[in-house]
Each structure stands twice: as structure tokens, then as C-alpha cells.
Write a protein that holds these residues in place. Structure first.
Motif, short mmCIF file in Angstrom:
data_model
loop_
_atom_site.label_atom_id
_atom_site.label_comp_id
_atom_site.label_asym_id
_atom_site.label_seq_id
_atom_site.Cartn_x
_atom_site.Cartn_y
_atom_site.Cartn_z
N THR A 199 31.34 44.82 38.55
CA THR A 199 30.16 43.84 38.99
C THR A 199 28.68 44.26 39.52
N THR A 204 29.25 40.37 41.39
CA THR A 204 29.65 38.84 40.97
C THR A 204 29.90 40.15 39.54
N TYR A 205 30.86 39.72 37.86
CA TYR A 205 30.73 40.49 36.72
C TYR A 205 29.73 40.86 36.37
N LYS A 364 39.61 39.91 43.09
CA LYS A 364 39.75 39.14 42.77
C LYS A 364 40.29 38.43 41.93
N SER A 366 40.94 36.77 39.46
CA SER A 366 40.45 36.98 37.78
C SER A 366 41.02 38.51 37.56
N TRP A 367 40.98 39.80 38.32
CA TRP A 367 40.43 41.12 37.73
C TRP A 367 41.85 40.78 36.75
N ALA A 399 34.57 37.63 30.97
CA ALA A 399 34.83 37.79 32.73
C ALA A 399 34.55 35.92 33.81
N SER A 400 33.49 36.12 32.46
CA SER A 400 33.02 34.53 34.64
C SER A 400 34.10 33.06 33.42
N GLU A 403 36.50 33.95 36.01
CA GLU A 403 36.02 33.45 37.65
C GLU A 403 36.02 32.31 37.71
N ASN A 404 35.61 31.32 36.66
CA ASN A 404 34.95 30.26 37.17
C ASN A 404 36.39 28.97 37.13
N GLN A 406 38.88 30.06 38.04
CA GLN A 406 39.95 30.22 39.55
C GLN A 406 39.88 29.04 40.80
#
Length: 406
Positions: A199, A204-205, A364, A366-367, A399-400, A403-404, A406
């Protein structure tokens, strides 16, 4: 202890009797040193001093424990506490007590600051660090002495040492385990040493940053491409296999955590440990790993859970657990004792790295899915026909999206 949890704690009528349920991971590698023994002793002592509270602990292997907790939560039978690998998903769903809800101020203040911060979601701490470790570069002292080498401080020195070891017939001059077992750890160490990371500075990733692309391009061209990482392709080499090869004397250098000390010593390998080399000198950031304790709101036992966890995180108990399993203490008080006690001298180099350490982005939700993608794909970046920039761009896209979502 071995029974599958039945769910809700039992609260007696006016007596205030409570049975707390805890699901915990097993850090032992045999029945003789199972975490079950640690919890048995701790619970016995706690219950002897706190009438009206029972603690029912179930211990599962690391292969099963995260799944078991998820199954219980999904079935509406969340335990009061879980000691597992990640907390953010449960925190994000509003299922957890915050540290403020249950712990004493003194217990909260005693957590190592960067670990406490890593346990936060949106500025509120839900994940309580339970165990920590850092990583160092291990090297085989015998192989280095025979080749007239000194441990590297820069990437170029590491490559030069690896070339010298290869010339002397060392099987794995530098072991680069980017296989699916724990590729995310080896990857993060290299990214940090190149001035990057998973990150950016605002969280941010940033897989495809210039620093990260440069790091993996160097690995592909200057280590893997020069035949300095051994006969097994990095994407097919797992950490356990790399550790075993080091213990056989077949590896010149590799990144390792404290458990490698015992593995190597048991086989008679003389080893040294130094901080991870960076591009121009020692890496400014070390990699840290933490496991987590969390408390579920389901059964409404905040007060009883808090008092039990205050006991779990007492200096005595944190030290006992850390020493039993060669892990780093997560509290300042226990770290202070360990840093000056001669019996803990072997862990001191790892302990020194902890204040400099950066952890996985465990805050996160998302991790987990992102880490799985790293394990699956990152080995491709250094393969003969690999493209580091393209692989990192793919991971950034994954990753994006995660994350989006979630």
C-alpha cells in the motif's frame, strides 16, 4: 476441550455465572507443545481467582481455525472470543467489541503501538494483537566462511554473494520461495526493501508502483535470471521446502522467522542473521506479522471477556506464550523484559526489528482475497517469460476490485 463449540455462553440466573467460549489457533507442532496446554494452564489459574466465570477453550490447527470460526459465526453461534489470523471482516460487519468496550486502559496502553494501530478499522481498535514475529535474512555461516564472504547489506552485495556461492556448487545460493504457501511474505519483504510495499502512504493498494516494478525486475534479471535461486522455480518453491533445504545445508541465504533457528540448529547448521538488505543499504522497513484476538458481541459478555483478556495480556502470560513458541511479545512491558533477559537473547535481533516493522494491510477486509491472488500469481513475475510490470498491474487491478467490492 475437543468438542465442537455449541455457541452461546451460558448465563446463570441471579448467580452471575458465565461460561465464556474461546476458539484458538494451535501454535504447536505436536501434542507435547500444543497451545491446548498453554490455555489449560492459563484458564485453570484464572478460574481459581475468578469464581462465577468459566472459560471453555477449543483449539484448532491453523489449517482449520479460521474456517471453524466463520462457520460458527455464519450459524449464529459466534464464540465470545476467537484467536485467529484476521479480524477486519468481522469488524466491518459490526460483530466485534472494540478494545474500549472491554479492556482496561492499562492493557490497551501496553500494546506495541504499531500493532495496536494495525488492529484498527476507521480509527477504532477491534483487533487485539496476540502474537507477532518479524523476518531477518538468514545465512549459512559455514558456506559463507568457506567462500570468504560477509553477509550482504545491499542488493548488489546479495547478488555478488549468491554468485560466489553458486560458483562453489551451493544448490540454492538464495532461496526465493514464491510458491503458494506463503508467497505474500517473501513478496512483502522484497517490496519493502525496495522502498515500496503493498500500500502507499495513505493506505491505498499500490502493487504497480515504480518501486515495486523495479524490485521485481531486479529479482527477475539479477537473481532468478542468473540462476542464483536454485533448481526449483521460485513460483513452485514453498517456504517449508526452503527452510528444510536450509537445514540440510543446501541454502546460502533466505528470509526466515524465529522458528527457523530451531529447525537449523537441530540439523547442526551454523547460521547468522542480519536485517534484510535494501537497494543501497539496510532496508528502512522490516516486515512484521501479527495474529489476532477478537471478541464477538453475540453473547453480550463484554465485562467478563474484558477481565479475562486483561489477564491473558498480563506480562507473565504474554512472556510465557512468546517463549513457548519463539514469538515476539505484543506488549511493551513483556518486550522490555525480553530485551534484557539473557534467556531471550536468541530472539533479540527479531525484537529489534519490531518497532520498524510494517504489517500486512490486515485492516482491509479485501486483504484475504488479495493475499490469495499474490500467492497464486507473483511467481509468474520472475519466471523466464514473466513480465514483472504486467503481473503487478494485474494484482493491482485485482486488489482495486476487491477493495471496491467491500
Amino acid at each position: 476441550m475437543t468438542a465442537v463449540l455449541g455457541g452461546c455462553g451460558l448465563t446463570g440466573g441471579g448467580s452471575g455465572d458465565v461460561t465464556l467460549k474461546l476458539v484458538a489457533a494451535d501454535y504447536g507442532d505436536s501434542a507435547d507443545n500444543s497451545s491446548r496446554k498453554y490455555w489449560d494452564q492459563l484458564v485453570k489459574e484464572y478460574e481459581s481467582k475468578h469464581s462465577g466465570v468459566k472459560v471453555d477453550v477449543t483449539v484448532y490447527s491453523w489449517n482449520d481455525v479460521d474456517r471453524k470460526v466463520k462457520e460458527l459465526v455464519d450459524a449464529g453461534k459466534a464464540p465470545d472470543m476467537a484467536q485467529i489470523g484476521a479480524y477486519a471482516d468481522y469488524a466491518n460487519k459490526g460483530l466485534l467489541y472494540s478494545a474500549d468496550d472491554m479492556l482496561s486502559i492499562s492493557t490497551q496502553a501496553d500494546f506495541a503501538s504499531q500493532l495496536a494501530t494495525a488492529g484498527q478499522v476507521k480509527g477504532v481498535q477491534y483487533g487485539l494483537p496476540f502474537a507477532a514475529s518479524t523476518r531477518l535474512l538468514f545465512y549459512n555461516k559455514t558456506l559463507f566462511k568457506d567462500a570468504g564472504l560477509t553477509p550482504p547489506k545491499t542488493w548488489n552485495q546479495l547478488a555478488a554473494d549468491a554468485r560466489a556461492l553458486k560458483a562453489r556448487g551451493v544448490k540454492y545460493p538464495y532461496a526465493l520461495p514464491l510458491g503458494p504457501e506463503e508467497a505474500q511474505a517473501e513478496t512483502m519483504q522484497w517490496l519493502l526493501s525496495g522502498g515500496g510495499g503493498y500500500t502507499d502512504t495513505v493506505g491505498t493498494y499500490g502493487f504497480d508502483s515504480a518501486q515495486n516494478v523495479n524490485t521485481f525486475t531486479w529479482l527477475k534479471d539479477d537473481l532468478v535470471g542468473k540462476g542464483l535461486t536454485g533448481p526449483v522455480a521460485p513460483g513452485s518453491l514453498n517456504r517449508a521446502a526452503a527452510f528444510a533445504a536450509f537445514a540440510k545445508g543446501d541454502v546460502g541465504m533466505l528470509n526466515g522467522h524465529p522458528s527457523l533457528m530451531k529447525i537449523a540448529a537441530k540439523q547442526g547448521v551454523k547460521y547468522g542473521m542480519v536485517p534484510m538488505p535494501g537497494v543501497d543499504g539496510a532496508s528502512k522497513s522490516a516486515m512484521g506479522v501479527a495474529d489476532w484476538m477478537m471478541a464477538f458481541k453475540k453473547n453480550g459478555h463484554a465485562e467478563q471477556v474484558g477481565k479475562f483478556l486483561d489477564y491473558v495480556y498480563s506480562e507473565k502470560n504474554v512472556l510465557a506464550f512468546s517463549r513457548q513458541y519463539d514469538l515476539l511479545p505484543v506488549t511493551t512491558s513483556a518486550s522490555d523484559v525480553m530485551s534484557t533477559d539473557r534467556r531471550d537473547a536468541a530472539l533479540e535481533p527479531f525484537l529489534k526489528q519490531l518497532p520498524l516493522s510494517e504489517l500486512y494491510p490486515v485492516d482491509k477486509t479485501s486483504w484475504a482475497s488479495v493475499a490469495a491472488a499474490v500467492k497464486k500469481r507473483i511467481g509468474n513475475a520472475v519466471s523466464a517469460d514473466g513480465n514483472p510490470a504486467a503481473t503487478l498491474a494485474q494484482l493491482e487491478s485485482t486488489a482495486s476490485m476487491a477493495e471496491n467490492a467491500q
